[in-house]
Design a protein around this motif. Structure first.
Motif: not given
Length: 586
Positions: A552-565
């Motif tokens: 639900e935390d959009e910032n954390l979700k975006q960070f983890r997607l950035n890390l995955s990318d």
């Protein structure tokens, strides 16, 4: 500069400030997720100099690092080891820095020539050539990524007694057949006649031995060998008929080689031919005689005496005026430095030629070439299969094309069994089977230190678990699926609190450029291969223990997607250094 380097730099400053000791480099180790703290500092080298116990030194260093730098959040000491927890901000900043500098390469303004492959035109490429080509090509890719200009080259051994053997066998037993007529790949076609020569030659030796001649003498007196030697002399004298046959058969071989290179995914910037360079070597002979570096025997043969250098006396020109491989290599080296502005020349050749290159480099130095100390032999161990060694002349070689096809078939069977490519078209599946098979082959070959002999097991290499190419491809494809399902676009996020799994991935990502530089320095693709495996293991551990898309935390979700990318990009770039392509679905 990665976090570990920053800690090492700050640590040196602190040791100077606290103990007035210069040039002290303590070991800094990255911790795994199960350990407390991000890094461990080994203090024992200071014990003798400071005459203190390691625990008190560790406490003093921990306190000084906390007071004098902005690095540490906390520290603890266990049995003299200083464990430090680095502030979260450093990891976040490091991640952002890696992302921003991902495609930046610092140029070295130095050109390196890498020679690999360099086959004989009397037989197709085999398993040993595969390790050679993959190693040489990968070293070239790594050097480029490290900032060097690279010239990839090969010299084709297109002349000599071996080539004459296959030519003579075709002339005697070929009945005018061609690769096209027999529907045979050109290099295989010529290789079959090399085997045929050996079979007929052995028959002649047996017949002579039966007549009471010693086997050693029979090998010299056999009519086929005498004819092959005459053909070599005719070739060197420019005999039109011999030259025409030579050109025709070589053309068949080159066409076959190019098909193999294309499938293997290797290429060259330059190609040289011994038929052109052996004369250059002959020219050096007179130069060496004039300088007193070489000497001539009564039979006209020319030698170099290297006994004072701990080597032997080396033949450079036979009494009949024909050159040997050493002569050709001398001429080729001189020509390369004349024609190219290169600072280093690397020969990718098996370790059975170690002595040859010691002699080559020594003679070039004695002839006065200043660049002789910039020559390097990238010596590698032989490849064996579970069923043993190979011999070309007996036709027991593991053919490169056959092995690549076997890898394709094995990848197909394993992938179907595991249901990995469901939903793809048949055409897409075939492309994927080829990429997976090649990844298995290349990764298995390159993850082993070049100097080591290796046993290649095709079945082991296509395992979808463990330290294999398919396992790494599967992780890459998993990340692509995650990014697609998350409709991913890169966005900067405010600072988040990174957990230990995320920190471990960031630390490994920050090591990429250092690994490339070290791999370039040691000429070892194995460092890159095993780095990818470590990164993939760390990412999978992160992936399995952290929610991403359901957050639900959009910032954390975006960070983890950035890390995955960024992880996926680093995997892809690292695999590219090994000559391996990726698949987006598995």
């Amino acid at each position: 500069m990665n976090i570990k380097n920053i800690i090492e730099e700050k640590l040196s400053e602190v040791i100077l400030n606290v103990y007035q000791l210069k040039d002290i480099n303590l070991e800094v180790q990255e911790n795994k997720t199960e350990f407390e703290g991000d890094f461990t500092i080994v203090t024992f080298p200071l014990v003798k100099q400071l005459k203190k116990n390691p625990e008190s030194i560790a406490v003093e260093l921990g306190e000084a690092l906390t007071e004098q730098t902005e690095l540490l959040e906390s520290f603890n000491v266990i049995k003299g080891f200083l464990n430090v927890k680095v502030k979260n901000q450093f990891f976040v900043d490091q991640f952002r820095s890696i992302n921003n500098d991902f495609d930046t390469i610092e140029k070295k303004n130095s050109t390196v020539m890498v020679e690999y492959s360099s086959p004989n035109t009397n037989k197709p490429l085999h398993l040993g050539h595969i390790r050679n080509n993959l190693l040489g090509f990968s070293v070239g890719q790594i050097l480029k990524e490290a900032g060097y200009d690279v010239i990839k080259t090969q010299i084709i051994n297109d002349r000599g007694i071996h080539i004459c053997k296959s030519m003579l066998a075709w002339e005697k037993f070929g009945k005018g057949e061609t690769p096209e007529v027999t529907d045979t790949k050109g290099d295989k076609f010529v290789g079959n006649y090399y085997v045929k020569f050996d079979q007929e030659y052995k028959k002649e030796i047996s017949e002579l031995v039966a007549q009471g001649i010693s086997e050693e003498q029979a090998k010299k007196d056999a009519p086929l060998m005498k004819e092959a030697q005459k053909m070599l002399l005719d070739w060197e004298n420019g005999d039109e008929k011999v030259r025409n046959l030579w050109n025709e058969m070589n053309a068949w071989v080159y066409k076959g080689f190019n098909e193999t290179y294309k499938r293997l995914g290797v290429d060259f910037d330059q190609v040289q031919y011994e038929s052109n360079t052996y004369i250059l070597g002959k020219d050096l002979i007179q130069e060496g005689l004039d300088k007193g570096v070489l000497y001539q025997k009564e039979d006209g043969s020319v030698w170099c005496d290297l006994t004072e250098d701990g080597l032997d006396q080396k033949l450079l020109l036979r009494s009949d005026g024909t050159s040997v491989y050493m002569t050709q290599d001398l001429g080729t080296a001189v020509e390369r430095f004349k024609q190219n502005d290169i600072q280093k020349l690397i020969y990718t050749v098996g370790n059975e030629q170690d002595y040859h290159f010691q002699v080559l480099f020594k003679i070039l130095g004695k002839l006065g070439y200043s660049w002789a100390d910039q020559l390097y032999h990238l010596s590698y161990g032989m490849v064996e299969l579970p069923n043993g060694k190979m011999k070309s002349r007996e036709g027991t070689v593991v053919d490169a094309d056959d092995l690549m096809q076997e890898m394709h078939s094995t990848a197909k069977a394993k992938t179907i069994e595991l249901g990995k490519l469901e939903g793809l078209s048949d055409e897409e599946k075939e492309v994927s089977y080829e990429i997976i098979g090649q990844a298995a082959l290349k990764y298995f070959m390159l993850k082993v230190d070049p100097k080591k002999k290796m046993l290649f097991n095709p079945d082991e290499s296509i395992d979808f678990n463990g330290n294999t190419g398919p396992f790494i491809l599967y992780t890459y494809a998993r990340i692509q699926s995650l990014l697609n399902n998350g409709n991913y676009e890169y966005k900067e996020v405010p600072e988040i609190e990174a957990n230990q799994h995320e920190k471990e991935v960031i630390m490994l990502l920050s090591n990429y450029k250092g690994i490339v530089q070290k791999s370039a320095e040691l000429l070892s693709p194995a460092l890159v291969a095993n780095y990818i495996y470590d990164l993939v293991k760390a990412y999978n551990s992160f992936y399995q223990t952290n929610n991403i898309l359901k957050l639900e935390d959009e910032n954390l979700k975006q960070f983890r997607l950035n890390l995955s990318d960024l992880t996926a990009k680093t995997i892809k770039k690292s695999l590219h250094l090994l000559g391996i392509s990726t698949v987006n679905r598995m």
